[in-house]
Design a protein around this motif. Sequence first.
Motif, mmCIF file in Angstrom:
data_model
loop_
_atom_site.group_PDB
_atom_site.id
_atom_site.type_symbol
_atom_site.label_atom_id
_atom_site.label_comp_id
_atom_site.label_asym_id
_atom_site.label_seq_id
_atom_site.Cartn_x
_atom_site.Cartn_y
_atom_site.Cartn_z
ATOM 1 N N LEU A 1 0.848 -1.193 0.000
ATOM 2 C CA LEU A 1 0.000 0.000 0.000
ATOM 3 C C LEU A 1 0.879 1.236 0.000
ATOM 4 O O LEU A 1 1.937 1.266 0.630
ATOM 5 N N GLU A 2 0.438 2.265 -0.708
ATOM 6 C CA GLU A 2 1.143 3.542 -0.768
ATOM 7 C C GLU A 2 0.195 4.643 -0.323
ATOM 8 O O GLU A 2 -0.996 4.602 -0.621
ATOM 9 N N LEU A 3 0.731 5.629 0.373
ATOM 10 C CA LEU A 3 -0.074 6.801 0.732
ATOM 11 C C LEU A 3 -0.249 7.678 -0.491
ATOM 12 O O LEU A 3 0.693 7.890 -1.255
ATOM 13 N N SER A 4 -1.442 8.194 -0.678
ATOM 14 C CA SER A 4 -1.708 9.103 -1.780
ATOM 15 C C SER A 4 -0.902 10.382 -1.573
ATOM 16 O O SER A 4 -0.802 10.891 -0.456
ATOM 17 N N SER A 5 -0.339 10.913 -2.651
ATOM 18 C CA SER A 5 0.470 12.131 -2.520
ATOM 19 C C SER A 5 -0.396 13.342 -2.188
ATOM 20 O O SER A 5 0.058 14.252 -1.511
ATOM 21 N N GLY A 6 -1.641 13.350 -2.628
ATOM 22 C CA GLY A 6 -2.516 14.489 -2.384
ATOM 23 C C GLY A 6 -3.345 14.376 -1.117
ATOM 24 O O GLY A 6 -3.861 15.364 -0.620
ATOM 25 N N ASN A 7 -3.471 13.165 -0.571
ATOM 26 C CA ASN A 7 -4.319 12.943 0.595
ATOM 27 C C ASN A 7 -3.608 11.957 1.516
ATOM 28 O O ASN A 7 -3.533 10.768 1.218
ATOM 29 N N LYS A 8 -3.083 12.411 2.621
ATOM 30 C CA LYS A 8 -2.317 11.574 3.540
ATOM 31 C C LYS A 8 -3.196 10.641 4.360
ATOM 32 O O LYS A 8 -2.704 9.911 5.199
ATOM 33 N N GLN A 9 -4.499 10.652 4.127
ATOM 34 C CA GLN A 9 -5.405 9.731 4.814
ATOM 35 C C GLN A 9 -5.993 8.711 3.841
ATOM 36 O O GLN A 9 -7.022 8.118 4.113
ATOM 37 N N LEU A 10 -5.317 8.509 2.704
ATOM 38 C CA LEU A 10 -5.802 7.579 1.697
ATOM 39 C C LEU A 10 -4.658 6.672 1.255
ATOM 40 O O LEU A 10 -3.640 7.136 0.749
ATOM 41 N N TYR A 11 -4.856 5.370 1.465
ATOM 42 C CA TYR A 11 -3.903 4.365 0.990
ATOM 43 C C TYR A 11 -4.408 3.809 -0.332
ATOM 44 O O TYR A 11 -5.605 3.612 -0.514
ATOM 45 N N ILE A 12 -3.464 3.544 -1.246
ATOM 46 C CA ILE A 12 -3.812 3.020 -2.561
ATOM 47 C C ILE A 12 -2.985 1.767 -2.824
ATOM 48 O O ILE A 12 -1.768 1.768 -2.654
ATOM 49 N N GLY A 13 -3.666 0.708 -3.234
ATOM 50 C CA GLY A 13 -3.005 -0.518 -3.662
ATOM 51 C C GLY A 13 -3.161 -0.665 -5.167
ATOM 52 O O GLY A 13 -4.268 -0.571 -5.689
ATOM 53 N N LEU A 14 -2.062 -0.856 -5.871
ATOM 54 C CA LEU A 14 -2.063 -0.913 -7.336
ATOM 55 C C LEU A 14 -1.795 -2.346 -7.800
ATOM 56 O O LEU A 14 -0.748 -2.897 -7.501
ATOM 57 N N PHE A 15 -2.753 -2.925 -8.499
ATOM 58 C CA PHE A 15 -2.614 -4.268 -9.062
ATOM 59 C C PHE A 15 -2.614 -4.153 -10.574
ATOM 60 O O PHE A 15 -3.578 -3.665 -11.144
ATOM 61 N N ARG A 16 -1.566 -4.609 -11.226
ATOM 62 C CA ARG A 16 -1.534 -4.622 -12.687
ATOM 63 C C ARG A 16 -2.092 -5.952 -13.165
ATOM 64 O O ARG A 16 -1.824 -6.993 -12.572
ATOM 65 N N THR A 17 -2.848 -5.908 -14.260
ATOM 66 C CA THR A 17 -3.357 -7.132 -14.862
ATOM 67 C C THR A 17 -2.588 -7.404 -16.148
ATOM 68 O O THR A 17 -1.873 -6.527 -16.652
ATOM 69 N N HIS A 18 -2.738 -8.600 -16.682
ATOM 70 C CA HIS A 18 -1.984 -8.984 -17.882
ATOM 71 C C HIS A 18 -2.589 -8.421 -19.164
ATOM 72 O O HIS A 18 -1.932 -8.409 -20.196
ATOM 73 N N ALA A 19 -3.815 -7.963 -19.099
ATOM 74 C CA ALA A 19 -4.452 -7.426 -20.303
ATOM 75 C C ALA A 19 -3.779 -6.116 -20.711
ATOM 76 O O ALA A 19 -3.439 -5.288 -19.873
ATOM 77 N N ASN A 20 -3.575 -5.933 -21.995
ATOM 78 C CA ASN A 20 -3.040 -4.700 -22.570
ATOM 79 C C ASN A 20 -1.627 -4.379 -22.067
ATOM 80 O O ASN A 20 -1.261 -3.226 -21.944
ATOM 81 N N GLN A 21 -0.828 -5.398 -21.768
ATOM 82 C CA GLN A 21 0.546 -5.197 -21.319
ATOM 83 C C GLN A 21 1.519 -5.497 -22.457
ATOM 84 O O GLN A 21 1.238 -6.316 -23.330
ATOM 85 N N VAL A 22 2.658 -4.859 -22.420
ATOM 86 C CA VAL A 22 3.712 -5.105 -23.402
ATOM 87 C C VAL A 22 4.360 -6.448 -23.074
ATOM 88 O O VAL A 22 4.727 -6.703 -21.938
ATOM 89 N N GLU A 23 4.459 -7.296 -24.061
ATOM 90 C CA GLU A 23 5.110 -8.594 -23.891
ATOM 91 C C GLU A 23 6.319 -8.640 -24.819
ATOM 92 O O GLU A 23 6.260 -9.221 -25.892
ATOM 93 N N ASP A 24 7.409 -8.008 -24.430
ATOM 94 C CA ASP A 24 8.630 -8.032 -25.220
ATOM 95 C C ASP A 24 9.468 -9.234 -24.806
ATOM 96 O O ASP A 24 10.000 -9.274 -23.699
ATOM 97 N N VAL A 25 9.579 -10.187 -25.679
ATOM 98 C CA VAL A 25 10.394 -11.365 -25.419
ATOM 99 C C VAL A 25 11.397 -11.481 -26.557
ATOM 100 O O VAL A 25 11.030 -11.492 -27.733
#
Length: 169
Positions: free
Chosen positions: A81-105
Amino acid sequence: MKFIKQASFLLVMFILMASFSQCSSSQKLQNKPPTEFGQVYYQYWAAGIKDGGSGVNIYIPVTDTSIALDSVYFKGKMTKLELSSGNKQLYIGLFRTHANQVEDVILSSDSKEEYANKMPMNKTSISFDLNDDECVVSYQKRNKTQYYKISNIKQKAPINFPSAPPNEQ
């Protein structure tokens, strides 16, 4: 015959010990929240350009900032969890999904050229049994990691970012 009896006895004992060892390592959920939570919600997002990425963000508002939340377990995944830069009373969890991701192999006969390939991500299994509208947050209290389950998480409308800013004429 004696060897088979001893081997089966040892196998049964090993299985019993392994099953009981899981009991002590399971995380215990706290009944009392570490802080008062506001309305927790999550929101899917997708970039408007190819390979721009997509994911889901979970927003956890808190009233008491003296307790620092560490991680969130949500929809079978875990993230910091990260604290929001604009609101110190808001935690944000960021989950990336596999859809629309770059797959450079890079595939090459020279293994040195393949060095830039990313390692596949291992799925982290979580030991919490959660419904789709529940998450578990972890936090530190007296130098010990503790866990609290939050229920009734609302889903907000997804954010679909445009591919390019509109032309102003």
